[in-house]
Motif scaffolding. Structure first.
Motif, PDB file in Angstrom:
ATOM      1  N   UNK A 637       0.851  -1.190   0.000  1.00  0.00           N
ATOM      2  CA  UNK A 637       0.000   0.000   0.000  1.00  0.00           C
ATOM      3  C   UNK A 637       0.887   1.240   0.000  1.00  0.00           C
ATOM      4  N   UNK A 638       0.378   2.277  -0.663  1.00  0.00           N
ATOM      5  CA  UNK A 638       1.028   3.585  -0.642  1.00  0.00           C
ATOM      6  C   UNK A 638      -0.037   4.610  -0.279  1.00  0.00           C
ATOM      7  N   UNK A 645      -5.664   9.905   5.683  1.00  0.00           N
ATOM      8  CA  UNK A 645      -4.780   9.248   4.724  1.00  0.00           C
ATOM      9  C   UNK A 645      -5.534   8.936   3.434  1.00  0.00           C
ATOM     10  N   UNK A 646      -4.815   9.095   2.322  1.00  0.00           N
ATOM     11  CA  UNK A 646      -5.405   8.828   1.013  1.00  0.00           C
ATOM     12  C   UNK A 646      -4.619   7.709   0.342  1.00  0.00           C
ATOM     13  N   UNK A 647      -5.305   6.600   0.005  1.00  0.00           N
ATOM     14  CA  UNK A 647      -4.668   5.444  -0.624  1.00  0.00           C
ATOM     15  C   UNK A 647      -4.489   5.713  -2.112  1.00  0.00           C
ATOM     16  N   UNK A 648      -3.240   5.631  -2.589  1.00  0.00           N
ATOM     17  CA  UNK A 648      -2.980   5.850  -4.017  1.00  0.00           C
ATOM     18  C   UNK A 648      -2.483   4.589  -4.708  1.00  0.00           C
ATOM     19  N   UNK A 649      -2.112   3.564  -3.931  1.00  0.00           N
ATOM     20  CA  UNK A 649      -1.694   2.298  -4.529  1.00  0.00           C
ATOM     21  C   UNK A 649      -2.046   1.182  -3.570  1.00  0.00           C
ATOM     22  N   UNK A 680       4.640   4.127   2.974  1.00  0.00           N
ATOM     23  CA  UNK A 680       4.647   2.851   2.258  1.00  0.00           C
ATOM     24  C   UNK A 680       4.441   1.716   3.259  1.00  0.00           C
ATOM     25  N   UNK A 681       3.611   0.768   2.879  1.00  0.00           N
ATOM     26  CA  UNK A 681       3.449  -0.467   3.640  1.00  0.00           C
ATOM     27  C   UNK A 681       3.889  -1.624   2.747  1.00  0.00           C
ATOM     28  N   UNK A 714       6.446  -0.695   7.625  1.00  0.00           N
ATOM     29  CA  UNK A 714       6.007   0.520   6.948  1.00  0.00           C
ATOM     30  C   UNK A 714       7.081   1.589   7.105  1.00  0.00           C
ATOM     31  N   UNK A 715       7.022   2.572   6.215  1.00  0.00           N
ATOM     32  CA  UNK A 715       8.002   3.669   6.242  1.00  0.00           C
ATOM     33  C   UNK A 715       7.327   4.916   5.704  1.00  0.00           C
ATOM     34  N   UNK A 716       7.407   5.977   6.473  1.00  0.00           N
ATOM     35  CA  UNK A 716       6.791   7.229   6.070  1.00  0.00           C
ATOM     36  C   UNK A 716       7.823   8.326   5.858  1.00  0.00           C
TER      37      UNK A 716
END
Length: 965
Positions: A637-638, A645-649, A680-681, A714-716
């Motif tokens: 997930x991105x 939060x807005x999911x783009x991938x 990113x997850x 995950x990493x932000x």
């Protein structure tokens, strides 16, 4: 003649090989994990399971399609929110699903979200009113969807090719060896060939039994599994019941063939059975022990060889691929494991709760039973003279007829060993030294405590010379030599002064018939020639210099198993005598091992038991053991992060040109500057390793390289600047295998004030401003230049004025200085003049007095002499020496007055020059008279004559004229 030592080892090896035959069934249960409906956020029932080539697990659940990525679950419902009955993936990764009144396939869109595409509208209008689509099968380039009434045949480009109708209705659907079988009521089994049903010769032999599975068997044979009537075998003779250890009353729901040739059977109420090709049960798991739910609806063997079980309530993962089994409370054994032994066809387990036993008869294993009177801490199990003994907290015990019989005399026994060179004697390590036992009348009896040594003796070994070596956890090493009467020992202590690197955490073991001493800094052996310890050269080639071994054992085949600090493994003995080190596979069990007194117990050749926190872990060294396959790392997930939060991938991507839902050549996403916070997850679909898989990531464009390994998934990143970025992530499983890297490229748009249009505007604006600025600066420069010129002029004038003032001041100072000097010279000159006046006055007085004497004297001779004196005085006073000196000083003070006066008035006589000089000194006439040696009246006359020569009129003052000259 065979040496005794070699004969002993040969007999021991034969005994272990015989035990290998006895121990047919593997003890314990495979590692497993249960996922409840709460864990996967779905319904209770799971009808089918499959897996993608990248490792993702898909489950047909009564709430929709489930997806498992090794860390978490996702659920994708059908459009009508009904049950999903079956799921199947093709080689392109397209996920075919069927359910109640709906069928089609899931495929990822460009954001990675799985979207359902229905095939229902491909059917003729008359066939669209469907109930259940029970099964999906792939055969060659066709996709088959099965209902009770029809079979819908589609091409791989999802075009309807054919409809096969069933009358009477179909009951079940099966595929084996690229053949599709359908079971019909009354008609029996039929085969689909050339888009039509073909009856089979043996089709009606099973009657109206519901067939739940068909498996190809050896030599063109097949096994048919019925729900209620057992298993049948089809061969050249015909359809016959297959004789197995499985009860005929077992209700079978599912059966599959495993990669290793075994058969997995899922039942309605008895859990799972694993049978070999002979029909023997090699594993049984139900809800007591092993499974949380014993109703099995589906079975699936994944890429790694693990068995996934879909229950009527939940999902189980059984890790059949691992060479480990757990013998714990689910197997009937409670407590922490300490030591184990296989003796007389039984497995004995020593725990902190006592001793337990499990009868092993061929392919069956009894339930684990507790040995009576053994409650408490068991430390060791020893075979001596074909009898079994315990080292126990309460003392020594012998196992007789399934009971523990205490050997009176001593408590707190760590370990028992036969005493070398004394056949009937047994040495024991106790809490406070060594104790001696003896076999009398075939019974082991306590003899005495051995004198001279009182240290706790948990680890003892005997060398070939009969010495007893004992290592203490924090004191060092002791060599004990028994005396002839076996009642006392001579003690030799060895510590750092004897070559050991430390006195702490030293243990002694017998490997390859020699003693090995393990320390915090590697393994040592004792050299009796030098009476010192030195690094063991054999083990140094397999372990780091500072590696601490906490347990090491050698099995009958010479394989060396070990537990060390952060590492567990085996040195597998090769044909040429060398060893092959294997340790990665054991990483799985490291967290499970007993961390009190770590121990490894060989139970037969190539098989051992590790003492664990919960019971024991069984392991078999098998060359056929395969490493777990590596799965690719996946960015799942991105998100653009912020207030919300807005999911783009969403992490599922089709390959270009294939329509696959597994890997997308991901488009470079352009993100507005206002949304420049991103998270990113990621995951790796390794099952049952949620907390052990490690990840390494790198944001190209911001960071220089990959960071450290971490279990964080995950990493932000926040406040990214505009530009192009690529996020890289790698994964590493528990065995150290690194999964394929995944990437995600994106770019952050520049803010409106840093866009190209903005920069063009800025250029034009700055250009215009520069022009205006230049003009303004020109005017300002001109004004400033004029002002500076004016200021410079004023400054110059001020400086000139200041310079003039400075010159005047300098002149004034010089004049003041000159006046001061003149004043000083005048004082000197006045003093000299006064001195001269006084002198001349005095001389003149003397001369007058002498003249008086001459007049009064009657002696002519005296008169003559006095007259000479008078003449001498007159001559002296008439001399110019004093004047010359006076003139020099006078001109210095009065600016060369005499020369200037002479040059101005050339006809002045010397006497008039002197008079002028004395007048300039402002002397009185009387003072001048003394200086010039004339009378006052003569001075007045001289002044008069001087005025005439100077052409002064009567109104002008002579002295003022001279002073001003």
């Amino acid at each position: 003649m065979i040496p005794p030592k070699m004969l002993y080892r040969f007999i021991l090896l034969l005994s272990f090989l015989s035990l290998n035959e006895c121990l047919g069934q593997t003890p314990g249960l495979p590692f497993s994990k249960y996922y409840s409906s709460k864990d996967y956020n779905g319904g209770t029932q799971n009808f089918a399971i499959t897996q993608s080539s990248s490792g993702l697990i898909y489950v047909a659940n009564n709430f929709g399609l489930l997806e498992y990525d090794g860390a978490g679950w996702r659920r994708y419902p059908l459009p009508n929110s009904t049950k999903v009955r079956d799921v199947l993936l093709d080689e392109r990764g397209i996920i075919y699903t069927s359910g109640q009144g709906e069928f089609g396939y899931f495929q990822a869109d460009q954001t990675g979200i799985l979207r359902f595409h229905s095939l229902l509208d491909q059917l003729p209008e008359a066939n669209r009113n469907l109930e259940e689509i029970w099964k999906i099968q792939l055969l060659h380039d066709r996709v088959y969807f099965f209902t009770l009434e029809n079979v819908f045949v589609f091409s791989k480009d999802h075009q309807l090719l054919n409809i096969i109708s069933g009358n009477p209705a179909f009951e079940s659907f099966h595929s084996t060896n690229n053949q599709l079988f359908l079971n019909q009521l009354d008609s029996g089994l039929q085969l689909i060939e050339k888009n039509k049903l073909e009856p089979l010769d043996f089709g009606k032999s099973l009657g109206n039994n519901l067939i739940v599975g068909i498996i190809s068997f050896a030599s063109n044979q097949k096994l048919f599994f019925t729900r209620d009537q057992g298993i049948f075998r089809l061969n050249s003779v015909g359809m016959l019941p297959w004789q197995t250890e499985l009860s005929n009353k077992t209700r079978i729901n599912k059966a599959i063939r495993l990669k290793n040739g075994n058969i997995a059977i899922g039942t309605q109420s008895d859990g799972i059975f694993i049978l070999n090709e002979n029909g023997e049960i090699i594993l049984k798991m139900n809800n007591n022990p092993g499974l949380q739910n014993k109703a099995v609806l589906s079975l699936f063997e994944d890429i790694s060889g693990n068995l996934w079980v879909g229950h009527n309530n939940g999902i189980s993962l059984i890790e059949l691929s691992l060479p480990f089994r757990e013998i714990d409370q689910y197997s009937g054994l409670s407590g922490s494991g300490y030591d184990a032994d296989f003796f007389d066809g039984k497995l004995y387990y020593g725990t902190n709760n006592g001793l337990a036993v499990q009868q092993m008869n061929g392919n069956t294993a009894s339930q684990i039973q507790k040995i009576e009177h053994s409650s408490g801490q068991v430390y060791s199990i020893s075979e001596i003279h074909n009898k079994l003994f315990l080292g126990h907290n309460d003392g020594a015990y012998e196992i007789i007829d399934g009971q523990a019989k205490s050997i009176d005399g001593v408590t707190g026994i760590w370990k028992l060993q036969p005493l070398r060179d004394h056949h009937n004697m047994v040495i024991g390590g106790s809490y406070n030294g060594l104790v001696l036992f003896e076999f009398k009348d075939d019974k082991l009896k306590f003899v005495r405590k051995i004198k001279g040594f009182n240290e706790s003796s948990r680890l003892i070994e005997q060398d070939n010379d009969g010495h007893i070596w004992m290592t203490h956890g924090y004191k060092g090493v002791y060599k004990l030599k028994l005396n002839a009467t076996l009642d006392a020992v001579e003690v030799s202590y060895y510590g750092t002064e004897a070559g050991l690197p430390t006195n702490l955490l030293i243990s002694v073991y017998k490997i390859n018939n020699r003693l090995i001493f393990t320390t915090e800094y590697g393994m040592y052996s004792f050299d009796p020639q030098t009476d010192r310890f030195e690094k063991d050269p054999f083990f140094s080639q397999y372990f780091p210099q500072d590696f601490l071994l906490t347990s090491i054992i050698e099995d009958p085949l010479g394989n060396v198993f070990y537990i060390g600090e952060g590492e567990v493994g085996v040195l597998e003995k090769q044909i040429n005598g060398t060893y092959l080190k294997k340790h990665q596979i054991f990483n799985k069990i490291i967290p499970l091992l007993n961390d009190d007194l770590q121990n490894i117990s060989p139970i037969k050749a190539n098989e051992i038991l590790f003492a664990a926190k919960e019971g024991f872990i069984w392991y078999r060294l098998d060359n056929n053991n395969q490493n777990t396959p590596t799965f690719p790392t996946m960015i799942r997930s991105v998100y653009l992060t912020g207030a919300t939060d807005s999911l783009i991938s969403h992490g599922s991507y089709p390959k270009k040109g294939t329509g696959s839902s597994e890997e997308l050549e991901k488009e470079n996403i352009s993100i507005p500057y206002s949304a420049r916070n991103i998270r990113f997850e990621f995951s790796n679909p390794i099952p049952n390793n949620e907390n052990t898989t490690q990840f390494q990531f790198w944001l190209e464009g911001l960071e220089k390289d990959f960071g450290e390994w971490t279990t964080k998934r995950d990493r932000g990143y926040t406040n990214l600047r505009e530009g192009a970025y690529t996020f890289h992530v790698k994964s590493k499983n528990i065995y150290g295998q690194i999964g394929e890297e995944d990437r995600y490229s994106f770019s952050i748009q520049a803010p409106w004030y840093r866009s190209i249009l903005a920069y063009l505007t800025y250029v034009l604006l700055v250009g215009g401003l520069l022009v205006l600025f230049q003009k303004r600066m020109d005017k300002k420069f001109q004004k400033k230049t004029a002002k500076i010129t004016s200021i410079q002029r004023e400054v110059i004038e001020q400086k000139e004025t200041a310079l003039k003032d400075s010159h005047e001041e300098i002149e004034r100072l010089k004049n003041e200085q000159l006046h001061a000097e003149i004043k000083s010279k005048n004082k000197e000159l006045a003093s000299a003049t006064m001195h001269l006046i006084n002198k001349n006055g005095f001389i003149d007085h003397v001369k007058d007095h002498v003249a008086t004497v001459v007049k009064k004297s009657k002696n002519q001779e005296v008169k003559n002499e006095l007259q000479k004196v008078i003449q001498s005085i007159d001559k002296n006073m008439a001399g110019d020496n004093d004047w010359e000196q006076f003139e020099i000083h006078f001109d210095q003070v009065h600016g060369d007055f005499v020369n200037r006066f002479k040059n101005q008035f050339e006809d002045l006589s010397p006497q008039e020059i002197k008079l002028s000089a004395y007048l300039r000194m402002n002397l009185s006439s009387k003072e001048i008279a003394h200086l010039m040696n004339i009378s006052t009246r003569g001075i007045e006359i001289a002044r008069y004559r001087l005025r005439k020569k100077l052409n002064l009129n009567r109104a002008e003052n002579l002295q003022e004229f001279i002073l001003k000259f």
